[in-house]
Enzyme design. Structure first.
Site, PDB file in Angstrom:
ATOM      1  N   LYS A 493       0.844  -1.195   0.000  1.00  0.00           N
ATOM      2  CA  LYS A 493       0.000   0.000   0.000  1.00  0.00           C
ATOM      3  C   LYS A 493       0.880   1.247   0.000  1.00  0.00           C
ATOM      4  O   LYS A 493       2.073   1.187   0.295  1.00  0.00           O
ATOM      5  CB  LYS A 493      -0.920  -0.001   1.211  1.00  0.00           C
ATOM      6  N   ARG A 599     -10.396   0.787  15.290  1.00  0.00           N
ATOM      7  CA  ARG A 599     -10.373   1.602  14.082  1.00  0.00           C
ATOM      8  C   ARG A 599     -11.464   1.096  13.141  1.00  0.00           C
ATOM      9  O   ARG A 599     -12.484   1.716  12.970  1.00  0.00           O
ATOM     10  CB  ARG A 599      -8.981   1.551  13.434  1.00  0.00           C
ATOM     11  N   HIS A 628      -5.809  -6.193  13.640  1.00  0.00           N
ATOM     12  CA  HIS A 628      -4.610  -5.369  13.762  1.00  0.00           C
ATOM     13  C   HIS A 628      -4.151  -5.289  15.210  1.00  0.00           C
ATOM     14  O   HIS A 628      -4.967  -5.075  16.109  1.00  0.00           O
ATOM     15  CB  HIS A 628      -4.889  -3.945  13.257  1.00  0.00           C
ATOM     16  N   ARG A 685       1.329 -10.717   8.052  1.00  0.00           N
ATOM     17  CA  ARG A 685       1.398  -9.556   7.158  1.00  0.00           C
ATOM     18  C   ARG A 685       2.753  -8.877   7.337  1.00  0.00           C
ATOM     19  O   ARG A 685       3.101  -8.433   8.432  1.00  0.00           O
ATOM     20  CB  ARG A 685       0.268  -8.564   7.457  1.00  0.00           C
ATOM     21  N   TYR A 727      14.145  31.562   3.035  1.00  0.00           N
ATOM     22  CA  TYR A 727      12.909  32.320   3.269  1.00  0.00           C
ATOM     23  C   TYR A 727      12.781  32.753   4.728  1.00  0.00           C
ATOM     24  O   TYR A 727      13.189  32.033   5.654  1.00  0.00           O
ATOM     25  CB  TYR A 727      11.693  31.464   2.904  1.00  0.00           C
ATOM     26  N   CYS A 775      12.918  24.808   1.320  1.00  0.00           N
ATOM     27  CA  CYS A 775      12.065  25.419   0.302  1.00  0.00           C
ATOM     28  C   CYS A 775      11.234  24.341  -0.399  1.00  0.00           C
ATOM     29  O   CYS A 775      11.393  23.144  -0.144  1.00  0.00           O
ATOM     30  CB  CYS A 775      12.916  26.173  -0.713  1.00  0.00           C
ATOM     31  N   ASP A 777      11.382  23.304  -3.545  1.00  0.00           N
ATOM     32  CA  ASP A 777      12.117  22.475  -4.491  1.00  0.00           C
ATOM     33  C   ASP A 777      13.594  22.321  -4.158  1.00  0.00           C
ATOM     34  O   ASP A 777      14.317  21.638  -4.883  1.00  0.00           O
ATOM     35  CB  ASP A 777      12.005  23.065  -5.904  1.00  0.00           C
TER      36      ASP A 777
END
Length: 832
Positions: A493, A599, A628, A685, A727, A775, A777
């Site tokens: 997942k 849950r 779980h 799992r 920044y 930042c 990027d």
């Protein structure tokens, strides 16, 4: 076991110079200053080769705290290396081999020496897999079978070992004479004689004789006598025929007589006669190379006295051995496999098999250079290549090289040929490849990396490298914790925890996990479209996607009566008329129980009604029941975890007892597999552990790092004191400093929480703190104390700075770091 520096000097007849401690302890041998494990106890050999000189890296090793060196020339000035020992010898490679000859003599255990043209590494690794449960085996790492690799392998021998397996490879005459005293095998195995390196020998007979030199002092030799030339050389050799010869054959009388070979699905049954008794084994492979390699292993184990029952029990658990391949995303929705390691027929077959494992595209293209090391007649060689390409189902071949171009007529189907790599690139256009898997298979001399650069998907310089070998290692580690017959559901997942979608699923499918699990239907649909055929459980099925799930054979998690009713209605809508009346197979579902996580899931009071409603359904059947654990990774919650396991056992029994067919039960996650082995039920799992994150510090050394996030330095600047960086001017330089800007930011998954010294990256082995705010990027690093240049590699996380440590710096968990890596970061996959 350890040595003192003065003892090493004495063994090597070298001169000990420098101002170091002559009693310095030596435990490790080092030939690459970048591959440093324990500096204080390492001995660096400054090896010289045609294209490298290890003496150039003495200073680098010294900076990393290495203080013991074997050299053929002293550094100048030697005073620049205080507290260092320099053992001066005539030849450092000879010295490396000599010290390991001495080391080998300290052990009186069975040593199996393996040589041959192909299969050495696979046979060695399979023998390790087969015997590791009752033998403490030391073996060659990877394919360490060269003049350097063999001594490094033998150095690994220790008092704990009771069996050693080393492989030896040669490419020219007289090399084996140097390897024989290092390995000094008591038992020998020769796998086969192929075409590799034929050009360096007068003929195949000379090559056989050279390889047989490995066994001149052995007591026994195991081989396949169906290779008549090999058999003749052995029985005609005055030294070899005195050995205890153990043979196997499909055609003539031998110690192990191979009989019927039956391929069924993905398995092969081998029948044989040994000591006048009928025996058999089953292996999880059907290709001829694997069958031959398995028979070699069978013969070795019989010779060593293993009962065939034990061998037969273990053979089905053999797992594939990884290969040297690189898989990456290409242009125009292509997948690119880069394999320019060598170009012999054997490795081509392996690469083509890996090509066929890729199910994401129906079209498969091979870009192949001239094969340079076959020793065969050109016409015969490319006839074999053409037949192999045809057998492996290649859709198109692009040949590059004068020899393969001359043999164009040998190849059928879609094809094109070019005399050189430059010729190909001059005719290349972006529409040449579309929606296909492309295998680049070329000898290094052809420079196929230039083709790879053109074909790979353009992306910025930040990449996430995923090591398939490490992934497989971790999978096998957890497998070793399971009881026989326990199944594995692998969690893929969230883009396989950020590591990739179909790429990870494909390798898991190849290595025979039993189930995959995704979070949402679209993840499962993507895997189906990429050719993944394993059963897939969807943990968060959404009502609008039910019809698509059914279409793609995705199995839902059912956690409430509402979801049960809605999905049953969807199944009824999508069935054929016969099935809609309840005649025939039912659709598999996975029932989620709430045992304390609170849950999703059915509560204890609902279980009886649930069992009745599913039992009355004409359309659904329970494939698994699961729950779980809320705190399996923390000892403080062990009492609660045990109560969850107990409750799960009771609740699941209510359901399972109502049905006559088998139902898988699973509650353990990665941490639970290690900490609660008694609760494996029928399936477990495997999630974060698969990707290299252990439950605690004691387990972590058993796992391998799978993912390494890398970037490069875009620009370096000098900043004066009192100037601001980034920044909002959150960082003010307190002194003159040097900063590097790197192209990774929060849009790539680098959290702003790492701003202003909270986080760091690794450049040339040193820590570079993040300065200023991260930042979108990019971000800036303080490199004042690091000698680096623009274009240098930067490690965001990986082996030197684990994702666990990065997560701690972010005040979060590894899961968040993994899953937060943006899809715009290019994934590159390695498979050795």
């Amino acid at each position: 076991m350890y040595y003192f520096a003065k003892d090493i000097a004495r063994i090597l007849n070298g001169t000990l110079q420098g101002t170091g401690n002559p009693d310095a302890v030596i435990r490790h041998l080092l030939i690459d200053s970048r591959s440093l494990a324990s500096a204080e106890t390492s001995l660096f050999f400054a090896l010289k080769g045609e294209r490298h000189d290890g003496h150039k890296f003495i200073a680098d090793a010294y900076k990393k705290r290495v203080r013991n060196f074997v050299v053929s020339e002293l550094p100048s000035p030697v005073e620049a290396f205080p507290d260092a020992n320099f053992i001066l010898v005539k030849d450092t490679l000879t010295a490396l081999q000599q010290i390991c000859v001495n080391h080998r003599k300290k052990f009186n255990i069975p040593v199996l020496g393996i040589t041959g043209s192909n299969g050495k590494t696979i046979v060695k690794e399979w023998l390790y897999q087969l015997m590791q449960e009752d033998k403490n085996v030391v073996r060659s790492p990877k394919s360490y079978n060269s003049q350097v690799g063999v001594p490094l392998s033998v150095w690994l021998m220790s008092e704990e070992n009771n069996l050693a397996i080393f492989e030896a490879g040669i490419s020219r005459p007289d090399e084996m004479e140097k390897l024989e005293p290092i390995i000094s095998p008591s038992v020998g195995l020769i796998t086969n004689i192929g075409q590799a390196h034929d050009e360096n020998f007068l003929n195949s007979k000379q090559k056989i004789r050279e390889k047989l030199k490995l066994f001149i002092h052995a007591s026994a030799l195991i081989f396949n006598r169906d290779n008549l030339e090999l058999n003749d050389e052995i029985v005609g050799n005055s030294v070899m025929k005195k050995l205890n010869l153990f043979t196997w054959s499909r055609k003539s009388k031998a110690n192990l007589q191979i009989g019927k070979v039956t391929k069924e699905g993905n398995e092969t049954e081998l029948q044989g006669i040994y000591n006048n008794e009928f025996i058999r084994i089953r292996i999880p492979f059907i290709d001829e190379a694997s069958i031959e390699n398995a028979i070699h292993c069978w013969a070795v184990m019989l010779f060593l006295g293993y009962p065939n029952k034990a061998i037969a029990d273990r053979m089905p658990r053999l797992s594939p051995v990884a290969m040297r391949l690189e898989l990456k995303e290409g242009i125009n929705n292509c997948s690119i496999i880069n394999d320019s390691y060598n170009s012999d027929l054997g490795s081509l077959a392996i690469a083509l098999d890996f090509l066929n494992q890729q199910k994401q595209h129906p079209k498969r293209t091979l870009v192949l250079s001239d094969i340079l090391q076959s020793g065969k007649n050109e016409n015969e060689l490319y006839m074999e290549v053409a037949n192999l390409v045809k057998e492996k189902g290649v859709s198109r071949i692009i040949g590059i090289g004068e020899a393969i171009s001359r043999q164009e007529k040998q190849f059928s189907g879609e094809k094109s040929f070019f005399k050189t790599t430059d010729d190909f690139l001059s005719h290349y256009n972006a529409n040449l490849f579309n929606n296909e898997t492309v295998l680049l298979k070329g000898a290094r001399a052809f420079g196929f990396e230039r083709i790879s650069l053109v074909l790979q998907q353009k992306a910025h310089e930040t990449v996430l490298e995923i090591n398939f070998n490490a992934l497989v290692h971790n999978l096998n580690y957890y497998r070793s914790k399971l009881a026989p017959g326990t199944k594995i559901m692998a969690m893929v997942k969230a883009f396989s925890y950020g590591s990739g979608g179909f790429e990870i699923a494909n390798i898991l499918q190849y290595h025979h996990v039993d189930y995959l699990a995704v979070a949402y239907p679209d993840e499962g649909i993507e895997l189906r479209k990429a050719g993944i055929t394993l059963p897939i459980m969807v943990m968060n099925p959404e009502e609008p996607s039910y019809d698509a799930m059914i279409k793609h054979d995705l199995e839902p998690e059912i956690f409430s009566f509402r979801v049960l009713k809605l999905f049953e209605d969807a199944v009824k809508r999508g069935l054929t008329p016969a099935l809609s009346k309840g005649e025939g197979a039912k659709y598999p579902i996975h029932v989620k129980l709430d045992t304390g996580m609170h849950r999703l899931g059915f509560e204890e009071k609902e279980v009886n009604e649930l069992a009745v409603r599913i039992g009355n359904s004409k359309f659904l059947e329970v494939r698994s029941v699961f729950s779980h654990l809320a705190g399996s990774d923390e000892q403080v919650h062990d009492g609660f975890t045990r109560s969850q396991i107990k409750k799960f056992g009771e609740m699941s029994e209510v359901i399972c007892s109502r049905f006559s067919y088998p139902i898988y039960r699973h509650i353990l996650n990665s941490a639970g597999i290690v900490r609660f082995p008694g609760a494996q039920f029928e399936m477990v799992r495997l999630g974060i552990g698969l990707y290299g994150i252990g439950v605690n510090e004691s387990e972590q050394p058993h796992l391998k790092n799978v993912s390494t996030l890398k970037t490069t330095i875009s620009q370096i600047k000098n900043i004066s004191a009192k100037e601001s960086i980034g920044y909002s001017r959150k960082f003010i330089a307190q002194k003159d400093m040097r900063i590097a800007t790197v192209p990774i930011g929060y849009a790539d998954g680098l959290s702003r929480r790492l701003s202003n010294g909270k986080g760091k990256m690794i450049i040339k082995g040193a820590k570079a703190p993040i300065v200023g705010n991260v930042c979108m990027d990019m971000c800036m690093l303080d490199v004042s104390a690091i000698q680096c240049a623009e274009g240098d590699e930067v490690i965001v996380f990986g082996e030197p700075y684990s994702i666990d440590l990065l997560a701690k710096d972010m005040d979060t968990i590894s899961y968040e770091v993994f899953t937060g890596i943006s899809r715009r970061v290019k994934r590159v996959y390695f498979h050795e």
